[in-house]
Enzyme design. Sequence first.
Site, PDB file in Angstrom:
ATOM      1  N   GLU A  66       0.828  -1.209   0.000  1.00 43.36           N
ATOM      2  CA  GLU A  66       0.000   0.000   0.000  1.00 43.36           C
ATOM      3  C   GLU A  66       0.862   1.258   0.000  1.00 43.36           C
ATOM      4  OE1 GLU A  66      -3.282  -1.863   3.072  1.00 43.36           O
ATOM      5  OE2 GLU A  66      -2.159  -0.072   3.590  1.00 43.36           O
ATOM      6  N   CYS A  92       3.111   8.296   1.828  1.00 44.17           N
ATOM      7  CA  CYS A  92       3.529   7.317   2.829  1.00 44.17           C
ATOM      8  C   CYS A  92       3.884   6.022   2.081  1.00 44.17           C
ATOM      9  CB  CYS A  92       2.381   7.123   3.814  1.00 44.17           C
ATOM     10  SG  CYS A  92       2.736   5.920   5.067  1.00 44.17           S
ATOM     11  N   CYS A 134       5.480  -7.533   7.801  1.00 49.72           N
ATOM     12  CA  CYS A 134       6.438  -7.046   8.795  1.00 49.72           C
ATOM     13  C   CYS A 134       6.597  -8.106   9.867  1.00 49.72           C
ATOM     14  CB  CYS A 134       5.934  -5.742   9.417  1.00 49.72           C
ATOM     15  SG  CYS A 134       7.094  -5.065  10.620  1.00 49.72           S
ATOM     16  N   CYS A 182       3.588  -5.505  15.944  1.00 46.51           N
ATOM     17  CA  CYS A 182       3.129  -4.556  16.960  1.00 46.51           C
ATOM     18  C   CYS A 182       1.624  -4.756  17.138  1.00 46.51           C
ATOM     19  CB  CYS A 182       3.442  -3.126  16.535  1.00 46.51           C
ATOM     20  SG  CYS A 182       5.213  -2.869  16.296  1.00 46.51           S
ATOM     21  N   CYS A 191      -1.001  -2.802  14.863  1.00 44.93           N
ATOM     22  CA  CYS A 191      -0.679  -2.549  13.461  1.00 44.93           C
ATOM     23  C   CYS A 191      -1.055  -3.734  12.580  1.00 44.93           C
ATOM     24  CB  CYS A 191       0.810  -2.244  13.349  1.00 44.93           C
ATOM     25  SG  CYS A 191       1.338  -2.066  11.648  1.00 44.93           S
ATOM     26  N   CYS A 215      -2.249   1.993   8.402  1.00 45.79           N
ATOM     27  CA  CYS A 215      -1.162   1.178   7.869  1.00 45.79           C
ATOM     28  C   CYS A 215      -1.555  -0.294   7.698  1.00 45.79           C
ATOM     29  CB  CYS A 215       0.017   1.310   8.831  1.00 45.79           C
ATOM     30  SG  CYS A 215       1.429   0.373   8.354  1.00 45.79           S
TER      31      CYS A 215
HETATM   32  S1  SF4 Z   1       4.232  -0.592  13.447  1.00 43.27           S
HETATM   33 FE1  SF4 Z   1       3.611  -2.180  11.975  1.00 43.27          FE
HETATM   34  S2  SF4 Z   1       4.988  -1.911  10.245  1.00 43.27           S
HETATM   35 FE2  SF4 Z   1       5.890  -0.792  11.967  1.00 43.27          FE
HETATM   36  S3  SF4 Z   1       7.277  -2.276  12.950  1.00 43.27           S
HETATM   37 FE3  SF4 Z   1       5.306  -2.480  14.005  1.00 43.27          FE
HETATM   38  S4  SF4 Z   1       4.229  -4.142  12.899  1.00 43.27           S
HETATM   39 FE4  SF4 Z   1       5.913  -3.432  11.604  1.00 43.27          FE
END
Ligand code: SF4
Length: 340
Positions: free
Chosen positions: A90, A103, A110, A114, A117, A332
């Site tokens: 994206e 962005c 990833c 987190c 996210c 995100c």
């Molecule tokens: S915020 Fe999302 S993209 Fe960024 S490191 Fe954490 S899981 Fe990965």
Amino acid sequence: MIDIKSLTREDLERILFKKGFPKFSPIQIFTWVYRKRVEDFSKMTDLSKKLRKYLSENFYFSRLELKERKISLDTTEKFLFKLKDNSLIETVLIPEEKRKTLCISTQVGCKYKCKFCVSGLGGFKRNLEVAEIINQFLEVGDLISPKKITNIVFMGIGEPLDNFENLIKAIKIFMDNKGIYLGKRKICISTVGITPKIKELIKLSLGVKLSLSLHSAILEKRTKIIPVNKKYPLPEVLTALGEFVKKEKFPVTFEYILIRGFNSSKEDAQELASLSKKIKCKINLIPYNPSPHFNWQPPSEQEVENFKEILKKEGVFFTLRRPRGKDIEAGCGQLRARFL
Ligand code: SF4
């Protein structure tokens, strides 16, 4: 065959110089590709016939396939791109009064997972290639108007510092004064806090901006939502950021997503205020944008007000950003998550 958009001008110079082509050829090529947006070597009329032939036989132009484009009521635009291996990424365009910020994603998925996210939900697949990073800018620029993207932030899918080599090469291409020519302060890397890579970045002295996904100034609490805080604990990250500020003579930004009943209490605000006094910084408060993938809730207006009040009283420099593109899943990784 080499993807021409994977090369910095110095890379191209090295290759062409070895083949006996004039030293200024890479400048001409960069102008065609990044300024005139011509992706056909035979149309680069100020290059010699011999060079055009050599380029056509040895280089190619990669593209991204636009799978979906959504425009929010608040004018935020989201682009879902398909890569050559069918992976999806994206890119989000955020228009503000005087600027348009893009962005950009740096990885497919990833690994850091987190807890707020969506990007980490499907796990990590691979790093983006240099040209895949550059192409997000070019494709969106072609769809709107190239000159209109004024800033870029590496805050899309993935941890940019985890794809360090390609990120740095892409930044060099973005900053090249014969090509896209984005100013160093128009580029921001957003990291979750990968200490060794922050240190490598400091050594390079690129002059770009750096922001940290902070989300709590309390160590244990931060680990709860950012598991990598265990491996790279906040105090170490802050020391590295302090070195960054000293070297670049520019403040860092702390991103702080306010989550109801988790990190938005008076104590949280007080801890954030104390932390912000230890380092030259600016704080971005962002009320949580709800996602069906998590149970978190946005803070109440009262919680936000109380939080702001404490920061104000403590003389902290902060801004409150409203989540953008709520109606188009612009958070995100949200749009891509539909296809996981
Ligand atoms: S915020 Fe999302 S993209 Fe960024 S490191 Fe954490 S899981 Fe990965």
